[in-house]
Structures are given as C-alpha cells and as structure tokens.
Scaffold this motif. Sequence first.
Motif, mmCIF file in Angstrom:
data_model
loop_
_atom_site.group_PDB
_atom_site.id
_atom_site.type_symbol
_atom_site.label_atom_id
_atom_site.label_comp_id
_atom_site.label_asym_id
_atom_site.label_seq_id
_atom_site.Cartn_x
_atom_site.Cartn_y
_atom_site.Cartn_z
ATOM 1 N N PHE A 229 -7.312 -9.162 3.663
ATOM 2 C CA PHE A 229 -7.882 -8.334 2.843
ATOM 3 C C PHE A 229 -7.478 -6.937 3.650
ATOM 4 O O PHE A 229 -7.790 -6.742 4.816
ATOM 5 C CB PHE A 229 -9.283 -8.368 2.700
ATOM 6 C CG PHE A 229 -9.609 -9.254 1.718
ATOM 7 C CD1 PHE A 229 -9.863 -9.340 0.391
ATOM 8 C CD2 PHE A 229 -9.863 -10.547 2.574
ATOM 9 C CE1 PHE A 229 -10.108 -10.338 -0.168
ATOM 10 C CE2 PHE A 229 -10.349 -11.728 1.900
ATOM 11 C CZ PHE A 229 -10.386 -11.590 0.379
ATOM 12 N N THR A 230 -7.082 -5.905 3.104
ATOM 13 C CA THR A 230 -6.594 -4.543 3.539
ATOM 14 C C THR A 230 -7.161 -3.466 2.761
ATOM 15 O O THR A 230 -7.245 -3.606 1.212
ATOM 16 C CB THR A 230 -5.299 -4.462 3.938
ATOM 17 O OG1 THR A 230 -4.382 -4.583 2.473
ATOM 18 C CG2 THR A 230 -4.643 -5.456 4.897
ATOM 19 N N CYS A 231 -7.673 -2.251 3.073
ATOM 20 C CA CYS A 231 -7.890 -1.121 2.517
ATOM 21 C C CYS A 231 -7.368 -0.132 3.105
ATOM 22 O O CYS A 231 -6.768 -0.096 4.168
ATOM 23 C CB CYS A 231 -9.846 -0.961 2.668
ATOM 24 S SG CYS A 231 -10.326 -0.755 3.998
ATOM 25 N N THR B 95 -7.226 1.946 -2.434
ATOM 26 C CA THR B 95 -7.289 0.811 -3.323
ATOM 27 C C THR B 95 -7.429 -0.467 -1.575
ATOM 28 O O THR B 95 -7.326 -0.100 -0.880
ATOM 29 C CB THR B 95 -5.954 0.157 -3.862
ATOM 30 O OG1 THR B 95 -4.895 0.031 -2.920
ATOM 31 C CG2 THR B 95 -5.491 1.308 -4.797
ATOM 32 N N ILE B 96 -7.834 -1.588 -2.300
ATOM 33 C CA ILE B 96 -8.098 -2.722 -1.548
ATOM 34 C C ILE B 96 -7.169 -3.751 -2.101
ATOM 35 O O ILE B 96 -7.000 -3.800 -3.239
ATOM 36 C CB ILE B 96 -9.448 -3.252 -1.749
ATOM 37 C CG1 ILE B 96 -10.427 -2.204 -1.197
ATOM 38 C CG2 ILE B 96 -9.466 -4.500 -0.687
ATOM 39 C CD1 ILE B 96 -11.887 -2.354 -1.942
ATOM 40 N N VAL C 61 -10.638 4.590 1.280
ATOM 41 C CA VAL C 61 -11.518 3.633 1.268
ATOM 42 C C VAL C 61 -11.532 3.088 2.982
ATOM 43 O O VAL C 61 -10.536 2.886 3.802
ATOM 44 C CB VAL C 61 -10.988 2.079 0.577
ATOM 45 C CG1 VAL C 61 -12.064 0.965 0.990
ATOM 46 C CG2 VAL C 61 -10.697 2.342 -0.760
ATOM 47 N N SER D 9 -17.149 -2.516 -0.193
ATOM 48 C CA SER D 9 -16.277 -1.452 0.328
ATOM 49 C C SER D 9 -16.931 -0.076 0.386
ATOM 50 O O SER D 9 -17.869 0.204 -0.458
ATOM 51 C CB SER D 9 -14.807 -1.368 -0.605
ATOM 52 O OG SER D 9 -15.366 -1.065 -1.883
ATOM 53 N N CYS E 63 -8.896 -3.902 8.172
ATOM 54 C CA CYS E 63 -8.424 -5.103 7.510
ATOM 55 C C CYS E 63 -9.220 -6.125 7.842
ATOM 56 O O CYS E 63 -10.219 -6.198 8.730
ATOM 57 C CB CYS E 63 -6.912 -5.380 8.208
ATOM 58 S SG CYS E 63 -7.010 -5.461 9.867
ATOM 59 N N LYS F 295 -5.715 -7.977 -1.757
ATOM 60 C CA LYS F 295 -5.841 -9.430 -1.284
ATOM 61 C C LYS F 295 -4.675 -10.095 -1.027
ATOM 62 O O LYS F 295 -3.702 -9.778 -1.943
ATOM 63 C CB LYS F 295 -6.966 -10.068 -2.009
ATOM 64 C CG LYS F 295 -7.202 -11.499 -1.553
ATOM 65 C CD LYS F 295 -7.977 -12.267 -2.555
ATOM 66 C CE LYS F 295 -8.063 -13.724 -2.453
ATOM 67 N NZ LYS F 295 -8.809 -14.539 -3.373
ATOM 68 N N ILE G 273 -14.291 -2.670 4.657
ATOM 69 C CA ILE G 273 -14.454 -3.370 3.537
ATOM 70 C C ILE G 273 -15.232 -4.612 4.540
ATOM 71 O O ILE G 273 -15.296 -4.744 5.761
ATOM 72 C CB ILE G 273 -13.120 -4.106 3.192
ATOM 73 C CG1 ILE G 273 -12.090 -4.306 4.095
ATOM 74 C CG2 ILE G 273 -12.722 -3.136 2.184
ATOM 75 C CD1 ILE G 273 -10.856 -5.012 3.672
ATOM 76 N N HIS H 178 0.728 -1.356 0.163
ATOM 77 C CA HIS H 178 -0.013 -0.073 0.015
ATOM 78 C C HIS H 178 0.912 1.143 -0.060
ATOM 79 O O HIS H 178 2.068 1.190 0.639
ATOM 80 C CB HIS H 178 -0.875 -0.056 1.209
ATOM 81 C CG HIS H 178 -2.069 -0.861 1.081
ATOM 82 N ND1 HIS H 178 -3.123 -0.611 0.191
ATOM 83 C CD2 HIS H 178 -2.355 -1.876 1.695
ATOM 84 C CE1 HIS H 178 -4.021 -1.517 0.295
ATOM 85 N NE2 HIS H 178 -3.900 -2.469 1.062
ATOM 86 N N SER I 218 -16.464 4.203 1.064
ATOM 87 C CA SER I 218 -15.244 5.324 0.807
ATOM 88 C C SER I 218 -15.705 6.575 0.887
ATOM 89 O O SER I 218 -16.999 7.000 1.049
ATOM 90 C CB SER I 218 -14.740 4.934 -0.732
ATOM 91 O OG SER I 218 -13.862 6.139 -1.059
#
Length: 390
Positions: A71-73, A78-79, A100, A112, A63, A81, A103, A56, A114
């Motif tokens: 999964f992280t945003c 962005t997100i 974001v 998601s 997360c 995997k 999630i 990132h 935002s």
Amino acid sequence: MGNSGSAVKVCTDHQGGINWLSLSPDGQRLLTGSEDGTARLWSTADSQCHGHFQGHESYITFCHLENEAAFTCSADHTIRKWDVVTGQCLAIYRGHTSIVNRILVAKDYLFSGSYDRTARCWSVDKEKQIQEFRGHRNCVLTLAHYSSRDVLEEEEEEEEEEKMSRDLLVTGSTDCTVKVWWVSSGRCYQTLLGHTGAVLCLTLDAPNRELFSGSTDYTIRTWNIVTGEQLKVFKEHQGSVICLELVNRHLYSGSADRTVKCWFVDTGERIQTYKAHKHSVSTLKYHAGILFTGSGDACARAFNSRSGVLQKIFRGHKFIINCIQIHNELLYTASHDGTLRIWDIRGICKRNKRRLKKERSVQGRSSQKGSLSRLFNNKVGCMVQQENGQ
C-alpha cells in the motif's frame, strides 16, 4: 566504539529521496516509497529489487507492506494497493482532497490521514470508503488503531457487549489534539487536550490502556485511552519529539534536540539519554538490547540501550535518514539521498549478547550472595532474640 566501514550493499534504483521503508510481517520483503513517485519491492534474501510500482502522479509520502499486498499513499491525494508478485495496481482509493500523510492497515480496514483535516477508513478489498472522521482543525499526521476488546476487562465486556465489535482509530494532528474515534459510526469518542504543539507521533499500549503522544511542544504525554485522562507528562526534551518506541515498559523518544531519551513508563523517570547525534533524531528502532537511530546528520548509530554507550556509527548516506528496519541481523536505512543501504550488524549483536549474558551471570551471583546474606542475618537475629530471652 568502531566505525562500521562501508555498507554491505547500496541500492540506488530510486531517482528521488526515500520517504519510508516497510518490512513485511514474514520478513521476506521490504517496500520503499520515494519522492520519484514510485515504490520498489526488495527481497531480504538477496537484497535485489523485485518490483517497481508506478502510477502515482506525485511523490509517495508513506508505504505499508503486507505479505501479499503493498500500500502506498501520495501527495496526489490517493492511496494505491499493489500485488507484490505481479506489480499490478489492484485498487485506487480516492476521496481525500489533499496530501495523504499516513496509512495504517488493520484487519480488513485501511485507514488514512491527510492534510485535508480528515482521516478515512476504507474497505481493503472493495476499494470503497467506509467512514470519514471529521473534526480536526488542521492536518492529520499520525494514526493508531485498537479494538475495544483489547482494553476492556472481562466484567466490562459483559456490560459493554455492543462495543465489543467496535474498532477505534486514534489520530494526532497539527491542531495540538489527539482524537479517538469509533470506526463503525465515525463519532469522536475522546478528544485528548493538553499538548500546545503539533502531535507528531503516537504509540499504543492497549493492554495497559495507555497511549503515548509526542509533540512539537517538546513533551510526551501519556493518556488513559478509556477515560481520556492525562496520566503523565515527560518534559526533559529541548526540541520537538519526532519518534517513539515502546519496549517492555520502557519508552524511547527521539527528538529535534539531537538526543534519544529512555523513560520508565510506570514511574515517568528518565533513565537514560543517548547523545552523539549532530542533528535531529528522525527514526529509531530497538533490537536485542541495542538502540538503533537515524538522524538528520545522515548517520545511523547503535547504542547499548542500558548503558547509553555509543557502539557504532554507520556512515555513507548524504542526507537525512528517514526510516530504518532490522531483519536477520541486517540494518536497512532509507534516506532522502535516494538510497537504501544495508549494513551487517552481526558483530554488534553478538557482542551485546555476550555482554547481556555476563550481566545476567553477575546479577545471578549477586542475588545468590544477597540470599545468603539475608539467611545469615536472619540467623543472627534469631540468636540475638534467644540471648535476650525473647
């Protein structure tokens, strides 16, 4: 009430505040997402870091951990995997035009929300956007998901066969509204109006067709998710409602007014208030009759959920505790000070189990006495009736 002493372990690997902490469904791993732009994977067996997810371009806001994927945003719009075994980034979901915030993973969907005022639905495996939910006038802060199958009765299922395959997404926004969307079409099914402040948290009770929303207007509201009708308004908080948890028809709400309140959902009655916090209650978790809280005062606390009595204070963090998790009678606290702390709660749990057992025993004897008393009164009543010739 005693102090907890020091944590069992303090994990200091992150170089920035930890914004979220997620536990895998099988309980084997924890995932932390940080201001340092990375996520870390921890084993609950040995409390060691077994994965470092880098990629990132800005801080991680939230997360989510599954058994095989993370999964992280991020504020980088962005997100991502990740493979929990190799640490490899498996997919990058691009499309949002701002931070974001949140999630949610459900079935084969990734949802998601935002600051760009939209929520989106992605295919988990195909790395592509399936749907965009556009209609909020401000940022989307919180998400919930359910299926129409969860809320429709059998007779309705036959009439609404087409809807059976449809999933629904619930979004809460700083525009003071909650919206319910059909995932398949992106169409807004309900707009729930009533809040006069930003909606910060949501929790669902799909079998009972109820949605609970907490807001900066100091209230919690209950909605019928089929009709959109507002059912109840819980008004006793004196600050923003930050977090919610529903357990056995009891709703726990954490607030900026430095308290947690417990409400009996069926009547709307407030049945307990948990005090002692010196700052906002940022997170809470119910476990085995104990209410655990995390606060802006850098402490976690354990309360007897029934009596409201403070049982323990967990001291050691330097800044706000953003998230807590519980597994195998260990309490995990993640803070903006960048540390993950692990605390042994076996003693509290054991004492609480003994207390619950004792209370049940007393209730059982009381119930038995009540039955004998009713039997005696019935016999006396029959005797009086016979004497009166009735």
